[in-house]
Scaffold this motif. Structure first.
Motif, PDB file in Angstrom:
ATOM      1  N   ASP A  62       0.837  -1.089  -0.052  1.00  0.00           N
ATOM      2  CA  ASP A  62       0.091   0.002  -0.001  1.00  0.00           C
ATOM      3  C   ASP A  62       0.802   1.129   0.124  1.00  0.00           C
ATOM      4  O   ASP A  62       0.629   2.196  -0.594  1.00  0.00           O
ATOM      5  N   VAL A  63       1.926   1.204   0.416  1.00  0.00           N
ATOM      6  CA  VAL A  63       2.733   2.248   0.789  1.00  0.00           C
ATOM      7  C   VAL A  63       3.688   2.485  -0.715  1.00  0.00           C
ATOM      8  O   VAL A  63       3.899   3.570  -1.222  1.00  0.00           O
ATOM      9  N   TYR A  71       2.036   0.569  -9.155  1.00  0.00           N
ATOM     10  CA  TYR A  71       1.025   0.182  -9.928  1.00  0.00           C
ATOM     11  C   TYR A  71      -0.701   0.513  -9.381  1.00  0.00           C
ATOM     12  O   TYR A  71      -1.482   0.754  -9.982  1.00  0.00           O
ATOM     13  N   ARG A  72      -0.166   0.843  -8.124  1.00  0.00           N
ATOM     14  CA  ARG A  72      -1.637   1.621  -7.480  1.00  0.00           C
ATOM     15  C   ARG A  72      -1.655   3.051  -7.476  1.00  0.00           C
ATOM     16  O   ARG A  72      -0.885   3.603  -6.866  1.00  0.00           O
ATOM     17  N   LEU A  86       3.563   6.221  -2.302  1.00  0.00           N
ATOM     18  CA  LEU A  86       4.648   6.590  -3.397  1.00  0.00           C
ATOM     19  C   LEU A  86       3.695   7.299  -4.466  1.00  0.00           C
ATOM     20  O   LEU A  86       4.450   8.228  -5.103  1.00  0.00           O
ATOM     21  N   MET A  87       2.796   6.654  -5.170  1.00  0.00           N
ATOM     22  CA  MET A  87       1.998   7.388  -6.137  1.00  0.00           C
ATOM     23  C   MET A  87       1.577   8.638  -6.024  1.00  0.00           C
ATOM     24  O   MET A  87       1.542   9.620  -6.755  1.00  0.00           O
ATOM     25  N   ARG A  88       0.927   8.766  -4.620  1.00  0.00           N
ATOM     26  CA  ARG A  88       0.363  10.005  -4.305  1.00  0.00           C
ATOM     27  C   ARG A  88       1.655  11.105  -4.135  1.00  0.00           C
ATOM     28  O   ARG A  88       1.629  12.207  -4.373  1.00  0.00           O
ATOM     29  N   PRO A  94       4.936  15.497   3.907  1.00  0.00           N
ATOM     30  CA  PRO A  94       5.654  14.287   4.746  1.00  0.00           C
ATOM     31  C   PRO A  94       5.269  12.844   4.264  1.00  0.00           C
ATOM     32  O   PRO A  94       4.200  12.692   3.471  1.00  0.00           O
ATOM     33  N   ILE A  95       6.166  12.135   4.463  1.00  0.00           N
ATOM     34  CA  ILE A  95       6.034  10.762   4.087  1.00  0.00           C
ATOM     35  C   ILE A  95       6.062   9.568   5.342  1.00  0.00           C
ATOM     36  O   ILE A  95       6.984   9.958   6.382  1.00  0.00           O
TER      37      ILE A  95
END
Length: 110
Positions: A75-76, A80-81, A86-88, A99-100
């Motif tokens: 999910d992090v 592909y999602r 990561l994609m956000r 912030p991550i």
């Protein structure tokens, strides 16, 4: 080979373990523990966990916990999602600092 569905994964006992269990159990255990193998699909690959437990319920609980961690990391870090962290982050490239999570930071710092 004994297969038993546990949600999205399978509990697999190797043929040697199943044969030994019916023949007296000497090879089925190691120090009183039985070998279990679990598989699930994560991050586009089949993830296999092999472990020893005193009983199937304990082995399944441990495997479910490990697979939950795989799912959380997917999910992090999935590329592909579109909803992964990561994609956000990528969608906000060029903007202000974002912030991550510690998991994503641990991967990106290398």
């Amino acid at each position: 080979m004994i297969k038993r569905d546990i949600g999205e994964s399978y509990l697999l006992r190797s043929p040697a373990v199943a044969a030994a269990a019916t023949a007296g159990g000497a090879a089925a255990t190691r120090g009183g523990l039985t070998r279990f193998q679990y598989t699930q699909l994560h991050m586009g690959v089949q993830v296999r966990i092999v472990g020893y437990a005193g009983d199937a319920m304990t082995g399944e609980r441990a495997a479910r916990s490990a697979f939950a961690r795989f799912a959380a990391l997917e999910d992090v870090m999935s590329d592909y999602r579109p909803t992964s962290e990561l994609m956000r982050l990528c969608a906000r490239a060029g903007g202000p600092p974002v912030p991550i999570s510690p998991d994503l930071f641990a991967v990106l710092r290398y």
